[in-house]
Design an enzyme around this catalytic site. Sequence first.
Site, PDB file in Angstrom:
ATOM      1  N   PRO A   2       0.585  -1.370   0.073  1.00 53.45           N
ATOM      2  CA  PRO A   2       0.036   0.073  -0.184  1.00 53.45           C
ATOM      3  C   PRO A   2       0.618   1.441   0.044  1.00 53.45           C
ATOM      4  CG  PRO A   2       0.383  -0.489   2.297  1.00 53.45           C
ATOM      5  CD  PRO A   2       1.227  -1.680   1.353  1.00 53.45           C
ATOM      6  N   GLU A   3       0.932   1.998  -1.043  1.00 55.38           N
ATOM      7  CA  GLU A   3       1.107   3.531  -0.796  1.00 55.38           C
ATOM      8  C   GLU A   3       0.230   3.827  -1.981  1.00 55.38           C
ATOM      9  OE1 GLU A   3       5.538   5.094  -0.561  1.00 55.38           O
ATOM     10  OE2 GLU A   3       5.967   3.222   0.186  1.00 55.38           O
ATOM     11  N   HIS A  92      -5.761 -15.166   5.116  1.00 55.13           N
ATOM     12  CA  HIS A  92      -5.894 -14.312   6.164  1.00 55.13           C
ATOM     13  C   HIS A  92      -7.109 -13.308   5.870  1.00 55.13           C
ATOM     14  CE1 HIS A  92      -2.416 -15.662   7.770  1.00 55.13           C
ATOM     15  NE2 HIS A  92      -1.754 -15.454   6.661  1.00 55.13           N
ATOM     16  N   ARG A 111      -1.128  -9.258   8.421  1.00 54.11           N
ATOM     17  CA  ARG A 111      -0.592  -8.334   9.844  1.00 54.11           C
ATOM     18  C   ARG A 111      -1.848  -7.581  10.397  1.00 54.11           C
ATOM     19  NH1 ARG A 111       5.261  -5.912   8.313  1.00 54.11           N
ATOM     20  NH2 ARG A 111       5.178  -5.221  10.386  1.00 54.11           N
TER      21      ARG A 111
END
Length: 260
Positions: A2-3, A92, A111
């Site tokens: 993600p950016e 996940h 995470r």
Amino acid sequence: MPELPEVEVLRRRLIPACVGRRINEVVVKDGRVLSEVDSSELQACVENKSVVNILRHGKQLFFDLGSGLLTVHLGMTGELLIVQGCEELAPHARALFKMDDGSTLVYNDPRMFGRLGCTRSVKDFIMDRGLGPDALSLDEKEFSVCAKSHRRPIKAVLMDQHILAGVGNLYSDEALFQARINPTKVANKISSKGLRCLGREIKEVLLQSIYAETVFERLPKGYLLRCRRRGELCPRNNGVLTSIEIGGRTSVYCPTCQRN
DNA sequence: GAGTATGTTATATG
DNA sequence: GCATATAACATACT
């Protein structure tokens, strides 16, 4: 994931798959990814609503549902996947959005640094979080003026979402490399010319990455991200890249072309 | 086991 | 209150 460029590329991919579709049901598999809402509030926000549009500010994604917006932040490892049929390819999966065409939008995040939530408007969300302007919307003059008021290393300023939204660890390194500015240089000690150059490079680097669909190998030659690692050779002068820690993150740079 | 990883935020300090 | 610095969060991979 993600950016800003990764989020923007995702947004563009999701629009044709989601806009016009109705969310029949949301299933929260791990409530820890919810931000300021519980499962029932999220349900009330999204269930039986159609996706009108998908918007972005910095690294934040918004699903416009007409009556309100679903907010998605991918954190460090979050991703949104469209799966057909029965799902479960994502180990996940933290939340599932079941669409009216039988597909499922899966929020997968190992995470769990990412967050899902609801908001009334993008403007309110930006105000509440104190987010700075989107990195693609700011011109070099505005950026220069803004950066002058900070005494932190320029690298830390670039990564601060309250100042500029969308730039993170990787793209701040790239922009500083292109502008030939040392990441440790204190922001308000950089010349106006240097800051304007950096402001231009931030946008250029983000746009190039979006164009390359964030595949670093497709970035122009001379880009740091193609070889961003301590010990690798600088793509400009074949000097050895080095790294230091700034603001808790690793900065990779060329000590030869990015002097103070 | 140690070290590292695309992010944000609560807490501490000046 | 403000600007800045650091720890903490949770998991995978080398």
